[in-house]
Scaffold this motif. Structure first.
Motif, PDB file in Angstrom:
ATOM      1  N   GLY A 151      -0.299  -1.366  -4.746  1.00 53.87           N
ATOM      2  CA  GLY A 151       0.105   0.030  -4.826  1.00 53.87           C
ATOM      3  C   GLY A 151      -0.991   1.030  -4.538  1.00 53.87           C
ATOM      4  O   GLY A 151      -0.770   2.244  -4.653  1.00 53.87           O
ATOM      5  N   GLY A 152      -2.175   0.559  -4.154  1.00 48.83           N
ATOM      6  CA  GLY A 152      -3.270   1.475  -3.831  1.00 48.83           C
ATOM      7  C   GLY A 152      -2.974   2.307  -2.592  1.00 48.83           C
ATOM      8  O   GLY A 152      -2.215   1.900  -1.716  1.00 48.83           O
ATOM      9  N   LEU A 153      -3.593   3.469  -2.533  1.00 48.00           N
ATOM     10  CA  LEU A 153      -3.334   4.401  -1.430  1.00 48.00           C
ATOM     11  C   LEU A 153      -4.024   3.975  -0.141  1.00 48.00           C
ATOM     12  O   LEU A 153      -5.147   3.445  -0.157  1.00 48.00           O
ATOM     13  CB  LEU A 153      -3.798   5.812  -1.796  1.00 48.00           C
ATOM     14  CG  LEU A 153      -3.119   6.479  -2.994  1.00 48.00           C
ATOM     15  CD1 LEU A 153      -3.697   7.869  -3.205  1.00 48.00           C
ATOM     16  CD2 LEU A 153      -1.621   6.544  -2.799  1.00 48.00           C
ATOM     17  N   ILE A 154      -3.349   4.229   0.971  1.00 49.17           N
ATOM     18  CA  ILE A 154      -3.911   4.073   2.310  1.00 49.17           C
ATOM     19  C   ILE A 154      -3.888   5.446   2.975  1.00 49.17           C
ATOM     20  O   ILE A 154      -2.832   6.066   3.122  1.00 49.17           O
ATOM     21  CB  ILE A 154      -3.100   3.099   3.176  1.00 49.17           C
ATOM     22  CG1 ILE A 154      -2.944   1.747   2.486  1.00 49.17           C
ATOM     23  CG2 ILE A 154      -3.752   2.935   4.540  1.00 49.17           C
ATOM     24  CD1 ILE A 154      -2.022   0.800   3.238  1.00 49.17           C
ATOM     25  N   LEU A 155      -5.059   5.949   3.374  1.00 44.96           N
ATOM     26  CA  LEU A 155      -5.147   7.220   4.084  1.00 44.96           C
ATOM     27  C   LEU A 155      -5.802   6.998   5.436  1.00 44.96           C
ATOM     28  O   LEU A 155      -6.598   6.067   5.606  1.00 44.96           O
ATOM     29  CB  LEU A 155      -5.982   8.232   3.291  1.00 44.96           C
ATOM     30  CG  LEU A 155      -5.490   8.670   1.915  1.00 44.96           C
ATOM     31  CD1 LEU A 155      -6.411   9.740   1.348  1.00 44.96           C
ATOM     32  CD2 LEU A 155      -4.062   9.180   1.972  1.00 44.96           C
ATOM     33  N   PRO A 156      -5.490   7.847   6.405  1.00 44.29           N
ATOM     34  CA  PRO A 156      -6.252   7.800   7.659  1.00 44.29           C
ATOM     35  C   PRO A 156      -7.655   8.330   7.415  1.00 44.29           C
ATOM     36  O   PRO A 156      -7.907   9.060   6.441  1.00 44.29           O
ATOM     37  CB  PRO A 156      -5.466   8.745   8.572  1.00 44.29           C
ATOM     38  CG  PRO A 156      -4.810   9.713   7.639  1.00 44.29           C
ATOM     39  CD  PRO A 156      -4.488   8.933   6.396  1.00 44.29           C
ATOM     40  N   ALA A 215      -6.879   3.840  -6.309  1.00 41.33           N
ATOM     41  CA  ALA A 215      -6.004   4.875  -6.866  1.00 41.33           C
ATOM     42  C   ALA A 215      -4.611   4.747  -6.276  1.00 41.33           C
ATOM     43  O   ALA A 215      -4.447   4.507  -5.075  1.00 41.33           O
ATOM     44  CB  ALA A 215      -6.573   6.257  -6.568  1.00 41.33           C
ATOM     45  N   ARG A 216      -3.596   4.953  -7.117  1.00 36.07           N
ATOM     46  CA  ARG A 216      -2.207   4.767  -6.680  1.00 36.07           C
ATOM     47  C   ARG A 216      -1.443   6.071  -6.535  1.00 36.07           C
ATOM     48  O   ARG A 216      -0.297   6.074  -6.078  1.00 36.07           O
ATOM     49  CB  ARG A 216      -1.480   3.864  -7.689  1.00 36.07           C
ATOM     50  CG  ARG A 216      -2.063   2.457  -7.796  1.00 36.07           C
ATOM     51  CD  ARG A 216      -1.615   1.772  -9.056  1.00 36.07           C
ATOM     52  NE  ARG A 216      -2.133   2.461 -10.236  1.00 36.07           N
ATOM     53  CZ  ARG A 216      -1.858   2.091 -11.489  1.00 36.07           C
ATOM     54  NH1 ARG A 216      -1.061   1.073 -11.714  1.00 36.07           N
ATOM     55  NH2 ARG A 216      -2.385   2.778 -12.491  1.00 36.07           N
ATOM     56  N   ASN A 217      -2.041   7.168  -6.922  1.00 32.99           N
ATOM     57  CA  ASN A 217      -1.339   8.449  -6.889  1.00 32.99           C
ATOM     58  C   ASN A 217      -2.373   9.566  -6.859  1.00 32.99           C
ATOM     59  O   ASN A 217      -3.580   9.320  -6.947  1.00 32.99           O
ATOM     60  CB  ASN A 217      -0.401   8.585  -8.087  1.00 32.99           C
ATOM     61  CG  ASN A 217      -1.102   8.288  -9.398  1.00 32.99           C
ATOM     62  OD1 ASN A 217      -2.158   8.862  -9.695  1.00 32.99           O
ATOM     63  ND2 ASN A 217      -0.555   7.379 -10.202  1.00 32.99           N
ATOM     64  N   PHE A 218      -1.913  10.798  -6.756  1.00 36.95           N
ATOM     65  CA  PHE A 218      -2.839  11.929  -6.670  1.00 36.95           C
ATOM     66  C   PHE A 218      -3.673  12.092  -7.931  1.00 36.95           C
ATOM     67  O   PHE A 218      -4.855  12.427  -7.859  1.00 36.95           O
ATOM     68  CB  PHE A 218      -2.073  13.219  -6.378  1.00 36.95           C
ATOM     69  CG  PHE A 218      -1.708  13.401  -4.938  1.00 36.95           C
ATOM     70  CD1 PHE A 218      -2.694  13.503  -3.963  1.00 36.95           C
ATOM     71  CD2 PHE A 218      -0.392  13.470  -4.536  1.00 36.95           C
ATOM     72  CE1 PHE A 218      -2.370  13.675  -2.633  1.00 36.95           C
ATOM     73  CE2 PHE A 218      -0.045  13.641  -3.208  1.00 36.95           C
ATOM     74  CZ  PHE A 218      -1.040  13.747  -2.247  1.00 36.95           C
ATOM     75  N   GLY A 254       0.829  -1.198   0.000  1.00 38.72           N
ATOM     76  CA  GLY A 254       0.000   0.000   0.000  1.00 38.72           C
ATOM     77  C   GLY A 254       0.863   1.247   0.000  1.00 38.72           C
ATOM     78  O   GLY A 254       1.973   1.257   0.562  1.00 38.72           O
ATOM     79  N   ARG A 255       0.372   2.308  -0.614  1.00 36.67           N
ATOM     80  CA  ARG A 255       1.110   3.577  -0.629  1.00 36.67           C
ATOM     81  C   ARG A 255       0.511   4.523   0.404  1.00 36.67           C
ATOM     82  O   ARG A 255      -0.686   4.797   0.396  1.00 36.67           O
ATOM     83  CB  ARG A 255       1.058   4.215  -2.018  1.00 36.67           C
ATOM     84  CG  ARG A 255       2.043   3.614  -3.003  1.00 36.67           C
ATOM     85  CD  ARG A 255       2.220   4.517  -4.219  1.00 36.67           C
ATOM     86  NE  ARG A 255       3.281   4.017  -5.079  1.00 36.67           N
ATOM     87  CZ  ARG A 255       3.109   3.163  -6.085  1.00 36.67           C
ATOM     88  NH1 ARG A 255       1.891   2.729  -6.361  1.00 36.67           N
ATOM     89  NH2 ARG A 255       4.125   2.753  -6.814  1.00 36.67           N
ATOM     90  N   VAL A 256       1.369   5.033   1.278  1.00 39.25           N
ATOM     91  CA  VAL A 256       0.962   5.949   2.341  1.00 39.25           C
ATOM     92  C   VAL A 256       1.730   7.257   2.178  1.00 39.25           C
ATOM     93  O   VAL A 256       2.950   7.235   1.984  1.00 39.25           O
ATOM     94  CB  VAL A 256       1.251   5.346   3.731  1.00 39.25           C
ATOM     95  CG1 VAL A 256       0.892   6.341   4.835  1.00 39.25           C
ATOM     96  CG2 VAL A 256       0.492   4.049   3.919  1.00 39.25           C
ATOM     97  N   PRO A 257       1.063   8.414   2.249  1.00 40.27           N
ATOM     98  CA  PRO A 257       1.795   9.680   2.215  1.00 40.27           C
ATOM     99  C   PRO A 257       2.793   9.748   3.370  1.00 40.27           C
ATOM    100  O   PRO A 257       2.431   9.530   4.529  1.00 40.27           O
ATOM    101  CB  PRO A 257       0.697  10.737   2.360  1.00 40.27           C
ATOM    102  CG  PRO A 257      -0.556  10.057   1.928  1.00 40.27           C
ATOM    103  CD  PRO A 257      -0.393   8.627   2.327  1.00 40.27           C
ATOM    104  N   ALA A 258       4.038  10.049   3.051  1.00 40.81           N
ATOM    105  CA  ALA A 258       5.076  10.072   4.082  1.00 40.81           C
ATOM    106  C   ALA A 258       4.742  11.031   5.206  1.00 40.81           C
ATOM    107  O   ALA A 258       5.046  10.772   6.378  1.00 40.81           O
ATOM    108  CB  ALA A 258       6.421  10.433   3.456  1.00 40.81           C
ATOM    109  N   SER A 259       4.091  12.150   4.894  1.00 37.64           N
ATOM    110  CA  SER A 259       3.812  13.159   5.915  1.00 37.64           C
ATOM    111  C   SER A 259       2.767  12.694   6.922  1.00 37.64           C
ATOM    112  O   SER A 259       2.659  13.265   8.007  1.00 37.64           O
ATOM    113  CB  SER A 259       3.338  14.456   5.256  1.00 37.64           C
ATOM    114  OG  SER A 259       2.110  14.253   4.569  1.00 37.64           O
ATOM    115  N   LEU A 260       1.987  11.668   6.564  1.00 36.07           N
ATOM    116  CA  LEU A 260       0.974  11.150   7.475  1.00 36.07           C
ATOM    117  C   LEU A 260       1.405   9.858   8.144  1.00 36.07           C
ATOM    118  O   LEU A 260       0.668   9.294   8.951  1.00 36.07           O
ATOM    119  CB  LEU A 260      -0.343  10.910   6.719  1.00 36.07           C
ATOM    120  CG  LEU A 260      -1.017  12.161   6.161  1.00 36.07           C
ATOM    121  CD1 LEU A 260      -2.233  11.778   5.332  1.00 36.07           C
ATOM    122  CD2 LEU A 260      -1.416  13.098   7.281  1.00 36.07           C
TER     123      LEU A 260
END
Length: 444
Positions: free
Chosen positions: A77-82, A405-408, A13-19
């Motif tokens: 590669g899908g996004l993981i968000l809080p 989704a894998r990116n912005f 999974g892809r996680v934004p580094a800032s989060l």
């Protein structure tokens, strides 16, 4: 497909580094750019155990557990968000558009139309059902916490705050709810205003109101700050929701906070007029806001809809505040949903991803995207006093949103209706409530 077990691995999974609250994991150097393309994502594996994030490792590294022992879900590669944090809403006004549309789309008409609808229709049952409808939407879309402003004048305020308390108790395990009083600040100069401050303390709420330029503004601000300090309440203002460069209530709020040495959290919402003021006044205001430790929340969709609206004339500006300049000055900034399907904003679906999507377009929060995702996750969580929300870390509840989704570009180009929402590691039902649930209220 997520397993039925409470212990499993989300892989790739892809996680934004800032989060991602782990300095030991960093994005690959090749993805760190200064362009608007995808940057600062970490490809990780996330172990979920008993509703909690048990382990986060760089993808394909050696794990501390036998991978064969637990189910593996490959996110490819899908996004993981809080889960999202929506820190400025008006749930009590929501979903009245079908019975009380704004006749011309203006701010003045919105105020009058809502007032008339409230006088005619806002009994406890009506407010409860519309607020609950909004909560159902928010929960299904992946929102974990909401701060809602409640029209709090007189008997209507008493009824609506009672409804809020009931929903707060019923929904507490699903959505964290905070209430802010919404009245004009002159209300606090009356005995009724003092009683309202006591009531907000009773419900664990935030003292708030609409600040507007008037000869008694200093007296009104002094009073509301004193009431808040006496009751240990935080403050949340509607400030400068207009395009008048002479409207400087944000500046006056900051000066009052400094004068009172106020130690609580202060939020100012909208702050639209800041964008049309001369540079020297902007600089002075930002310095005061920073000194006063004020957080700013912009409401991009509603302000785009209302501001600079004149019949037969194309609007000349976007209505949002100076997000880039505020952030550069070290002032915490968030964006939020504001109104939904009412005379102040005829659209919306309580989807914070839509809010962020629109904010990116309206305020140019790309080139680069940087850490602007903080505006709907970590920053509002911090401003609301929710340290375990809006970020991803070992030991925190597995309250996550999974995207294909894998990116912005992919995330913000579709509405992501197929997102998966996890609450304490379990997939929730993301079916949205049917609008027909409210037909009897709306006369449809």
């Amino acid at each position: 497909m997520l397993p039925s077990t409470s212990n499993y691995l989300l892989k790739n999974g892809r996680v934004p580094a800032s989060l991602l609250q782990m300095k030991s994991i960093a994005p690959p150097a090749s993805t760190v750019t200064t362009t608007g393309t995808d940057s600062n994502f970490c490809l990780v594996d996330v172990e979920i155990a008993a509703g909690t994030i048990a382990q986060i490792t760089t993808a394909d590294t050696e794990h501390l557990f036998p991978i064969a022992d637990i189910p593996i879900v490959d996110l490819c590669g899908g996004l993981i968000l809080p889960c999202f944090v929506d820190m400025h809403a008006h749930l009590d006004k929501g979903h009245i558009w079908d019975r009380s549309p704004n006749p011309d789309g203006t701010f003045a008409s919105a105020i009058e139309t809502v007032r008339a609808d409230a006088q005619k229709n806002w009994n406890a049952g009506d407010v409860y059902r519309r607020m609950e409808f909004g909560l159902k939407c928010s929960y299904a879309r992946g929102t974990k916490a909401i701060r809602t402003h409640i029209d709090a004048t007189g008997e209507q305020g008493t009824a609506s705050l009672g409804v809020f308390e009931a929903l707060q108790a019923e929904w507490g395990a699903r959505v964290i709810l905070q209430a802010v009083s919404l009245v004009s600040l002159d209300y606090f100069l009356t005995p009724a205003g003092e009683k309202l401050a006591d009531r907000m303390a009773q419900v664990g709420g935030i003292l708030g109101g609409v600040a507007y330029m008037n000869p008694d503004l200093d007296k009104q601000l002094d009073r509301v700050f004193a009431l808040a300090a006496e009751r240990n309440l935080n403050l949340d203002f509607h400030s400068d929701e207009n395009g008048d460069p002479e409207s400087t209530t944000l500046r006056e709020i900051a000066k009052t906070a400094i004068r009172h040495k106020f130690s609580g959290q202060i939020i100012c919402g909208h702050c639209c007029s800041l964008a049309v003021q001369p540079p020297d006044l902007v600089t002075e205001t930002l310095e005061l806001v920073k000194e006063a430790n004020i957080g700013i929340v912009s409401l991009p969709m509603c302000n785009l809809y209302l501001q600079d609206r004149h019949t037969g004339r194309t609007p000349r500006w976007r209505g949002v505040t100076l997000l880039h300049e505020l952030k550069a000055a070290g002032i915490p900034v968030a964006v939020a949903s504001d109104n939904c399907r009412d005379p102040f904003y005829g659209f919306g679906d309580h989807d914070v991803l839509e809010v962020f999507n629109m904010a990116v377009r309206i305020a140019h929060l790309d080139m680069p995207y940087g850490d602007w995702l903080h505006t709907v996750t970590q920053t509002p969580a911090q401003l609301m006093g929710l340290p375990n929300s809006g970020k991803i870390a070992v030991g925190l509840p597995a309250d996550l949103i999974l995207f294909k989704a894998r990116n912005f570009s992919e995330l913000l180009s579709r509405n992501q209706g197929d997102r998966t929402v996890l609450r304490q590691g379990e997939k929730i039902d993301t079916t949205l409530p049917d609008y027909r649930e409210l037909d009897d209220l709306l006369g449809i």
